[in-house]
Scaffold this motif. Structure first.
Motif, short mmCIF file in Angstrom:
data_model
loop_
_atom_site.label_atom_id
_atom_site.label_comp_id
_atom_site.label_asym_id
_atom_site.label_seq_id
_atom_site.Cartn_x
_atom_site.Cartn_y
_atom_site.Cartn_z
N THR A 1 -8.62 -2.78 6.92
CA THR A 1 -8.85 -1.35 6.80
C THR A 1 -7.63 -0.69 6.18
N PRO A 2 -7.82 0.44 5.46
CA PRO A 2 -6.66 1.17 4.92
C PRO A 2 -5.70 1.62 6.00
N HIS A 3 -6.23 1.95 7.18
CA HIS A 3 -5.36 2.39 8.27
C HIS A 3 -4.37 1.30 8.64
N GLN A 4 -4.82 0.06 8.70
CA GLN A 4 -3.92 -1.03 9.05
C GLN A 4 -2.91 -1.29 7.95
N SER A 5 -3.30 -1.11 6.70
CA SER A 5 -2.34 -1.31 5.62
C SER A 5 -1.21 -0.29 5.68
N LYS A 6 -1.50 0.90 6.22
CA LYS A 6 -0.44 1.89 6.39
C LYS A 6 0.63 1.41 7.34
N HIS A 7 0.24 0.62 8.35
CA HIS A 7 1.23 0.06 9.27
C HIS A 7 2.21 -0.83 8.52
N ALA A 8 1.71 -1.57 7.55
CA ALA A 8 2.57 -2.47 6.79
C ALA A 8 3.44 -1.71 5.80
N LEU A 9 2.90 -0.69 5.17
CA LEU A 9 3.59 0.00 4.08
C LEU A 9 4.44 1.17 4.54
N GLY A 10 4.20 1.68 5.74
CA GLY A 10 4.83 2.90 6.21
C GLY A 10 6.35 2.93 6.15
N PRO A 11 7.06 1.88 6.60
CA PRO A 11 8.53 1.95 6.57
C PRO A 11 9.09 2.19 5.17
N ALA A 12 8.55 1.49 4.17
CA ALA A 12 9.04 1.67 2.81
C ALA A 12 8.64 3.03 2.25
N VAL A 13 7.42 3.46 2.53
CA VAL A 13 6.95 4.74 2.02
C VAL A 13 7.75 5.91 2.59
N TYR A 14 7.95 5.90 3.91
CA TYR A 14 8.72 6.98 4.51
C TYR A 14 10.20 6.89 4.13
N GLY B 1 12.03 11.03 -8.71
CA GLY B 1 12.65 9.84 -9.29
C GLY B 1 13.48 9.08 -8.28
N THR B 2 14.13 9.81 -7.38
CA THR B 2 14.92 9.16 -6.34
C THR B 2 14.02 8.37 -5.39
N GLY B 3 12.89 8.95 -5.04
CA GLY B 3 11.93 8.24 -4.19
C GLY B 3 11.35 7.02 -4.89
N ASP B 4 11.06 7.17 -6.17
CA ASP B 4 10.52 6.04 -6.93
C ASP B 4 11.53 4.89 -7.00
N GLU B 5 12.80 5.24 -7.12
CA GLU B 5 13.85 4.21 -7.17
C GLU B 5 13.93 3.46 -5.83
N GLY C 1 -5.08 9.18 -3.81
CA GLY C 1 -4.96 10.34 -2.94
C GLY C 1 -4.36 11.53 -3.67
N ARG C 2 -4.00 12.56 -2.91
CA ARG C 2 -3.51 13.81 -3.52
C ARG C 2 -2.08 14.15 -3.14
N LEU D 1 2.84 7.62 -3.02
CA LEU D 1 3.80 6.56 -2.71
C LEU D 1 3.09 5.35 -2.09
N TYR D 2 2.17 5.60 -1.18
CA TYR D 2 1.40 4.50 -0.59
C TYR D 2 0.66 3.71 -1.67
N HIS D 3 0.03 4.43 -2.57
CA HIS D 3 -0.76 3.77 -3.61
C HIS D 3 0.13 2.95 -4.54
N ARG D 4 1.26 3.52 -4.95
CA ARG D 4 2.14 2.81 -5.87
C ARG D 4 2.71 1.54 -5.23
N LEU D 5 3.10 1.65 -3.98
CA LEU D 5 3.63 0.48 -3.29
C LEU D 5 2.55 -0.58 -3.11
N ASP D 6 1.38 -0.16 -2.66
CA ASP D 6 0.27 -1.09 -2.46
C ASP D 6 -0.07 -1.79 -3.77
N GLU D 7 -0.16 -1.03 -4.84
CA GLU D 7 -0.52 -1.58 -6.15
C GLU D 7 0.51 -2.59 -6.62
N ALA D 8 1.78 -2.26 -6.44
CA ALA D 8 2.85 -3.15 -6.91
C ALA D 8 2.89 -4.45 -6.12
N LEU D 9 2.67 -4.39 -4.82
CA LEU D 9 2.76 -5.59 -4.00
C LEU D 9 1.60 -6.55 -4.25
#
Length: 204
Positions: free
Chosen positions: A124-137, A151-155, A181-182, A188-196
Motif C-alpha cells: 500500500t502507498p501508506h506503507q511505502s511512506k514508512h520507508a521513504l519518510g526519513p529521507a523525505v522529511y 534546490g537544497t531539498g532536491d540535493e 500529488g500536489r 518529494l515522495y514521488h521523486r524519491l520513490d521513482e528514483a529508487l
C-alpha cells in the motif's frame, strides 16, 4: 478505498451487508528482518544529517536524537522493542512542539526513522511512506532551513538516493508506485520513490 472493496455504507458491503473480514484483501509483500535492519540503517543516516536543524533551536530536547539512537540499536541488535516505539512517539511529540518548520521536519525525520522497522508487509502507498519518510522529511527540513529553496531539498534527496542500499530499493519496488500529488511533500515522495525504482547505474 482498499483494493478489493466495493462502495457502500461505512462498515458494510455494497449491498448493505457487513462484509466478512476475508472479503477485503490487500496484496502482501515479503519483508525480511534483514530488510528491516538495512532500511533502519538508511533511515537513521537520513535523519541524522538534519538533526542539527532541530537541536539548534531546542538544544535541551533530546527526543529526536534518542529516536535515532534507538533505530541504530535496532540495526545492531535486530529487536523491535516497546522502547523503540516509544522513542518514535516521543520524536513525533517533539516535532509538534517545535516552533520552527525546519526543526519540525527534522524531528519528523527522526520519528519516521525510529518507526521504520514497524512497516507492515502490505503493498500500500501508506506503507511505502514508512520507508521513504526519513529521507523525505530530511529533504524538506533542509529546504525549509534554506528559506524554502527547493534546490537544497532536491540535493538532499539525491544524497539519500545515492545512499540507498539494494535492499531498500528492492523493498520500495515491492510497494505500489507513488503518484506525484500536489504538495511539496507529495512531490518529494514521488521523486524519491521513482528514483529508487531505477537500476543502480541510472540512479547515480
Amino acid at each position: 478505498m482498499a483494493p478489493g472493496s466495493v462502495p457502500g455504507r461505512a462498515g458494510t458491503g455494497g449491498d448493505g451487508e457487513r462484509p466478512n473480514r476475508h472479503d477485503v484483501r490487500m496484496d502482501e509483500v515479503t519483508i525480511s528482518e534483514e530488510d528491516r535492519r538495512l532500511l533502519g540503517l538508511w533511515a537513521a543516516d537520513c535523519a541524522e544529517r538534519v538533526l542539527p536543524l532541530f537541536e539548534a533551536g531546542a538544544p535541551g530536547d533530546t527526543r529526536p536524537r534518542e529516536a535515532i539512537e534507538g533505530i541504530r540499536a535496532f540495526v545492531r541488535e535486530g529487536r523491535r522493542t516497546a522502547r523503540l516505539r516509544s522513542l518514535a512517539w516521543a520524536a513525533h511529540a517533539a516535532a509538534r512542539e517545535a516552533g520552527d518548520p525546519a526543526a519540525t521536519a527534522a524531528a519528523r525525520a527522526a520519528c519516521c526513522a525510529a518507526a521504520s522497522p514497524y512497516i507492515h508487509p502490505l503493498a500500500t502507498p501508506h506503507q511505502s511512506k514508512h520507508a521513504l519518510g526519513p529521507a523525505v522529511y530530511g529533504a524538506r527540513a533542509r529546504e525549509l532551513a534554506a528559506g524554502g529553496d527547493a534546490g537544497t531539498g532536491d540535493e538532499e534527496l539525491r544524497w539519500a538516493i545515492g545512499r540507498a542500499s539494494p535492499a531498500v530499493c528492492g523493498l520500495v519496488r515491492r510497494m505500489p508506485a507513488r503518484s506525484p500529488g500536489r504538495s511539496r511533500l507529495d512531490v518529494l515522495y514521488h521523486r524519491l520513490d521513482e528514483a529508487l525504482r531505477l537500476d543502480e547505474a541510472l540512479r547515480r
